[in-house]
Design an enzyme around this catalytic site. Structure first.
Site, short mmCIF file in Angstrom:
data_model
loop_
_atom_site.label_atom_id
_atom_site.label_comp_id
_atom_site.label_asym_id
_atom_site.label_seq_id
_atom_site.Cartn_x
_atom_site.Cartn_y
_atom_site.Cartn_z
N CYS A 112 30.12 45.79 1.27
CA CYS A 112 29.73 47.07 2.10
C CYS A 112 30.22 47.51 1.32
O CYS A 112 28.71 49.23 1.15
CB CYS A 112 30.01 46.81 3.17
N HIS A 254 28.48 53.64 6.17
CA HIS A 254 28.11 52.11 6.48
C HIS A 254 27.47 51.49 7.40
O HIS A 254 28.18 52.27 8.05
CB HIS A 254 28.77 51.58 5.54
N ASN A 284 23.68 44.91 10.55
CA ASN A 284 25.00 45.29 8.73
C ASN A 284 24.49 44.31 7.69
O ASN A 284 24.35 43.04 7.82
CB ASN A 284 26.52 45.23 9.74
#
Length: 351
Positions: A112, A254, A284
């Site tokens: 990520c 993020h 996500n």
């Protein structure tokens, strides 16, 4: 004269299939409102069979190039942990489909945190004179790596791609990336891990199982480390570039969990209403999450020229990183309603 990487274009794409919390409630037995309260996520997009990471990357990249006024790029950096194949890298294939010619193209795999690492790699290439225009793409299709019986991961992850065009420019102009902070801790790699697919699994004497191909994550520990590392990295970067928390107009963190984003803002002393939120609509999306959030904010007027923007990320590895810039004037298309350029084997639609 010193050269800096300047943001010149943005683009994004997600697959058309929408998976809302009600659908997961039926599959997993979790209350849809509980999912929303714990994660901040209402829905996510999952790719249909036949759609690969490279397909979404191409769709987002085309949009970014259009946003930058057309033309190509002389380098492509693709941040992904779900490549089309273990080998070769997906980036050269994406570059070929975009018609960029024989340019340098490579993958970055830090989960990520990938988009920030990709920006740093591109900025270094521009500063060194290796490239004049670099396409940085973050793309992941995690739905192919989810055990749909695992409540801890199935409710969180979505698929998507986001892209940015960086050009060589002056350090003082709007859009110039003014600094980076990167870090990692491999001793904690087991917090978020796909055990299978690599030489460690292939050489194991006990053989392999289907479960090895799925993402495993220790959620509570990952949450704690994410808050700590994103907060620490952001603070170190702000000190390095001479910004205070009050100077930060927008935080593009993020998009893993809304509680993580709010807690990082609290740690930094930044008002929560300055934090960009996009995970409620896409979940996500790993390396795609920051460019997706930036594109959405630019389209809907949450980003304006002159605003100071802090990007911060955390992912498996462990890996983390932050970057900062003053927002430029960009022409970003309405990613809610405009279809990406057609291609025979693309299945991405815009978010």
């Amino acid at each position: 004269m010193s050269r800096s990487a300047v943001l010149a274009g943005l683009g994004a794409a997600v697959p058309p299939r929408v998976v809302d919390n009600a659908e997961l409630e039926r599959q997993l037995g979790l209350d849809e409102h509980w999912i929303r309260s714990r994660t901040g996520i209402d829905r996510r997009h999952w790719a249909d069979p036949g759609t690969a990471t490279g397909d979404l990357a191409v769709a987002a990249a085309r949009r970014a190039l259009d946003s930058a006024g057309g033309g190509g790029a002389d380098m492509l950096v693709l941040a992904t942990s779900t490549p089309d194949h273990p080998m070769p890298a997906t980036a050269p294939y994406v570059a070929a489909r975009l018609g960029l010619g024989p340019v340098a193209a490579f993958d970055v795999s830090v989960a990520c945190a990938g988009f920030v690492y990709g920006l740093a790699s591109a900025a270094g290439a521009i500063a060194a004179g290796l490239a004049e225009r670099v396409l940085v793409v973050g793309a992941d299709i995690w739905s192919t790596r989810l055990d749909l019986k695992d409540r801890g991961t199935a409710i969180i992850f979505g698929d998507g791609a986001g892209a940015a065009v960086l050009r060589a420019g002056d350090p003082s102009e709007p859009g110039a990336l003014v600094g980076f902070d990167l870090g990692g801790d491999g001793a904690l790699k087991d917090l978020a891990l796909v055990p299978g697919g690599g030489s460690r699994q292939r050489s194991a004497p006990e053989g392999t199982t289907e479960a090895d191909e799925y993402l495993t994550m220790r959620g509570k520990e990952t949450f704690t480390h994410a808050v700590h590392r994103m907060g620490e990295s952001s603070a170190q970067l702000l000190e390095k570039i001479g910004w205070s928390a009050a100077d930060v107009d927008r935080v593009a963190g993020h998009q893993a969990n809304i509680r993580i984003l709010h807690t990082v803002a609290d740690v930094l002393g930044v008002d929560r209403d300055r934090v960009l939120i996009h995970l409620d609509r896409v979940g996500n999306t790993s390396a795609a999450s920051i460019p997706l959030a930036l594109t959405d904010a630019a389209v809907h007027g949450r980003l304006a020229p002159g605003q100071r923007v802090l990007m911060t990320s955390f992912g498996g590895g462990l890996s983390w990183g932050s970057a900062a810039l003053t927002w430029p004037s960009l022409q970003v298309s309405d990613v809610l309603h405009t279809e990406p350029a057609a291609h025979p084997d693309e299945k991405g639609t815009t978010v």
